[in-house]
Design a protein around this motif. Sequence first.
Motif, PDB file in Angstrom:
ATOM      1  N   VAL A   1      52.262  42.379  30.178  1.00 13.03           N
ATOM      2  CA  VAL A   1      52.861  43.082  31.354  1.00 13.03           C
ATOM      3  C   VAL A   1      52.575  42.221  32.635  1.00 13.03           C
ATOM      4  CG1 VAL A   1      53.000  45.148  32.691  1.00 13.03           C
ATOM      5  CG2 VAL A   1      52.833  45.339  30.306  1.00 13.03           C
ATOM      6  N   TYR A   2      51.152  42.058  32.544  1.00 20.64           N
ATOM      7  CA  TYR A   2      50.581  41.097  33.808  1.00 20.64           C
ATOM      8  C   TYR A   2      50.357  39.790  33.085  1.00 20.64           C
ATOM      9  CZ  TYR A   2      50.120  45.500  36.466  1.00 20.64           C
ATOM     10  OH  TYR A   2      50.408  46.448  37.107  1.00 20.64           O
ATOM     11  N   ASP A   3      50.902  38.719  33.984  1.00 27.28           N
ATOM     12  CA  ASP A   3      50.547  37.506  33.551  1.00 27.28           C
ATOM     13  C   ASP A   3      50.615  36.577  34.619  1.00 27.28           C
ATOM     14  OD1 ASP A   3      50.090  35.658  31.811  1.00 27.28           O
ATOM     15  OD2 ASP A   3      51.921  35.060  30.791  1.00 27.28           O
ATOM     16  N   LEU A   4      49.234  36.035  34.965  1.00 24.76           N
ATOM     17  CA  LEU A   4      49.296  35.181  36.204  1.00 24.76           C
ATOM     18  C   LEU A   4      49.740  33.759  35.578  1.00 24.76           C
ATOM     19  CD1 LEU A   4      46.031  35.967  37.670  1.00 24.76           C
ATOM     20  CD2 LEU A   4      48.278  35.893  38.855  1.00 24.76           C
ATOM     21  N   PRO A   5      50.178  32.634  36.495  1.00 24.66           N
ATOM     22  CA  PRO A   5      50.561  31.279  36.065  1.00 24.66           C
ATOM     23  C   PRO A   5      48.874  30.587  35.760  1.00 24.66           C
ATOM     24  CG  PRO A   5      51.406  31.595  38.209  1.00 24.66           C
ATOM     25  CD  PRO A   5      50.858  32.867  37.813  1.00 24.66           C
ATOM     26  N   ASP A   6      49.015  29.957  34.566  1.00 25.78           N
ATOM     27  CA  ASP A   6      47.942  29.434  34.131  1.00 25.78           C
ATOM     28  C   ASP A   6      47.054  28.426  35.299  1.00 25.78           C
ATOM     29  OD1 ASP A   6      48.530  30.500  31.875  1.00 25.78           O
ATOM     30  OD2 ASP A   6      48.684  28.717  30.619  1.00 25.78           O
ATOM     31  N   PHE A   7      47.692  28.306  36.324  1.00 26.22           N
ATOM     32  CA  PHE A   7      46.840  27.447  37.357  1.00 26.22           C
ATOM     33  C   PHE A   7      46.060  28.302  38.134  1.00 26.22           C
ATOM     34  CE2 PHE A   7      51.335  27.461  38.770  1.00 26.22           C
ATOM     35  CZ  PHE A   7      51.091  28.296  39.840  1.00 26.22           C
ATOM     36  N   VAL A   8      46.233  29.541  37.890  1.00 24.47           N
ATOM     37  CA  VAL A   8      45.534  30.456  38.797  1.00 24.47           C
ATOM     38  C   VAL A   8      44.145  31.161  37.740  1.00 24.47           C
ATOM     39  CG1 VAL A   8      45.362  32.797  40.366  1.00 24.47           C
ATOM     40  CG2 VAL A   8      47.517  31.306  40.024  1.00 24.47           C
ATOM     41  N   TYR A   9      42.884  31.051  38.762  1.00 26.60           N
ATOM     42  CA  TYR A   9      41.767  31.645  38.029  1.00 26.60           C
ATOM     43  C   TYR A   9      41.541  33.212  38.616  1.00 26.60           C
ATOM     44  CZ  TYR A   9      37.100  32.723  36.932  1.00 26.60           C
ATOM     45  OH  TYR A   9      35.978  33.433  36.562  1.00 26.60           O
ATOM     46  N   PHE A  10      41.391  33.973  37.536  1.00 23.76           N
ATOM     47  CA  PHE A  10      41.391  35.414  37.854  1.00 23.76           C
ATOM     48  C   PHE A  10      39.980  36.041  37.037  1.00 23.76           C
ATOM     49  CE2 PHE A  10      41.645  39.909  37.438  1.00 23.76           C
ATOM     50  CZ  PHE A  10      41.932  40.396  38.612  1.00 23.76           C
ATOM     51  N   ASN A  11      39.449  36.909  37.699  1.00 18.36           N
ATOM     52  CA  ASN A  11      38.314  37.509  37.077  1.00 18.36           C
ATOM     53  C   ASN A  11      38.271  38.961  37.227  1.00 18.36           C
ATOM     54  OD1 ASN A  11      35.762  38.147  36.007  1.00 18.36           O
ATOM     55  ND2 ASN A  11      34.815  36.244  36.614  1.00 18.36           N
ATOM     56  N   HIS A  12      38.144  39.870  36.154  1.00 18.96           N
ATOM     57  CA  HIS A  12      38.197  41.209  36.592  1.00 18.96           C
ATOM     58  C   HIS A  12      36.797  41.847  36.985  1.00 18.96           C
ATOM     59  CE1 HIS A  12      42.038  42.104  34.235  1.00 18.96           C
ATOM     60  NE2 HIS A  12      41.788  43.120  35.339  1.00 18.96           N
ATOM     61  N   SER A  13      35.773  41.297  36.284  1.00 18.79           N
ATOM     62  CA  SER A  13      34.194  41.890  36.420  1.00 18.79           C
ATOM     63  C   SER A  13      33.927  41.526  37.969  1.00 18.79           C
ATOM     64  CB  SER A  13      33.354  40.890  35.317  1.00 18.79           C
ATOM     65  OG  SER A  13      33.283  39.650  35.846  1.00 18.79           O
TER      66      SER A  13
END
Lengths: 216, 205
Positions: free
Chosen positions: A119-131
């Motif tokens: 459902v949620y999918d960032l482009p691979d050139f973006v770094y995301f971190n839940h914690s």
Amino acid sequence: MAQIFHRSANSLANITIAAVILGIGGLLWASYRIDQGSFITEVGIARQQPVPFSHKHHVTDDGIDCRYCHTSVEVSPFAGLPPTETCMSCHSQIWTNAEMLEPVRASYRTGQSIEWTRVYDLPDFVYFNHSIHINKGVGCSTCHGRVDLMPLTYKANTLYMQWCVECHRNPAKYVRPREEVFNMTYQAPGNQMELGRRLVAEYKVQSLTDCVTCHR
Amino acid sequence: MRHRITLLPLILSLAACRQDMHNQPRYKPLAGTGFFGDGRSARPSPEGTVARGELHIDKARYTGKVDGNDVTAFPFPITRADVSRGQQRFNIYCSPCHSRLGDGNGMIVRRGFRQAANYNTDKLRNAPVGHFFDVITNGFGAMPSYASRIPPDDRWRIVAYIRVLQFSQNAKLEDAPPAERQELEAMPVTPSPAPSPTPQKEVSR
């Protein structure tokens, strides 16, 4: 010498200029609307899944915590989707004959993972971190909306860069007490800015707007 | 002008690059793959290897057993923070079936799951802490194993909180510290809750 242009040409020229400006403006506006609309961003459009999994039933009706299934959300970049064993920890005993759960049982029998549609999918050139977001007091519902009311999961936000950066510029607008992060019914209080500023100081929340924060 | 036209395919091919950057040829967590037979990109560790942080030499701490017997003492000192953490983890992983009081009538049981154990029985009150650790690690009857979701130290913290529940569900007024006792005495007396509709059956196996 006779006039080449009729007098009305004056107003025609003006109208043309106005029309061109308005037309270009309108086009820009229209494309902006399309870009922000759900056709492109997929916001608000429920995804078909191999199993019609309902957060509404499991979270609201059955009171299961997000972390029962999304185990790694507090400690890793990735929230994690539940393996079939997690579903079977309950569905080994309840709804055992339900037709719609057959893919889950098949997956359990064969060891083949269920392939959920993202459902949620960032482009691979973006770094995301839940914690880090969880530990600094950003609630699930701030980014994912009222998941607990969704019969089928849909996107609640665009995940556009401007959306991320809007919060990163001034996190005080959104942070909440840590113990409320998993509370889906949390409402920002009237004095959010005051509370936000206090929490930002307490949790040492930085305003991270350098490109390298997300593009690394 | 002709030269510029030849640039056009080049420019168009640039547009194609965008997608490559959006979906780069690398594995994201949980992504599938055609490369391995089972379709998983996350590989199980080969037999006989030990991942960092997974070297569990202290048997009591990581299996809850010494020489095949359940240990009777916690392997590390339990602080107040440990109990709070245990409470939080208990409410996430155990309360759906055992309820927040530990009486075994959680929501999932009310929806038809096998009756979960009530912790307030003599059998479980007298059970050594290692037994609870073992149940979380390996499951028990209809209850599945939680080993993959709860790290060992958190399992001990949950056990500590179960001890708290067992104590609090049988506590008398005299057990409360004086300050809180006054507060409790000031409260209006509520009729004791009706006995639960599904009385706890003896959990025998």
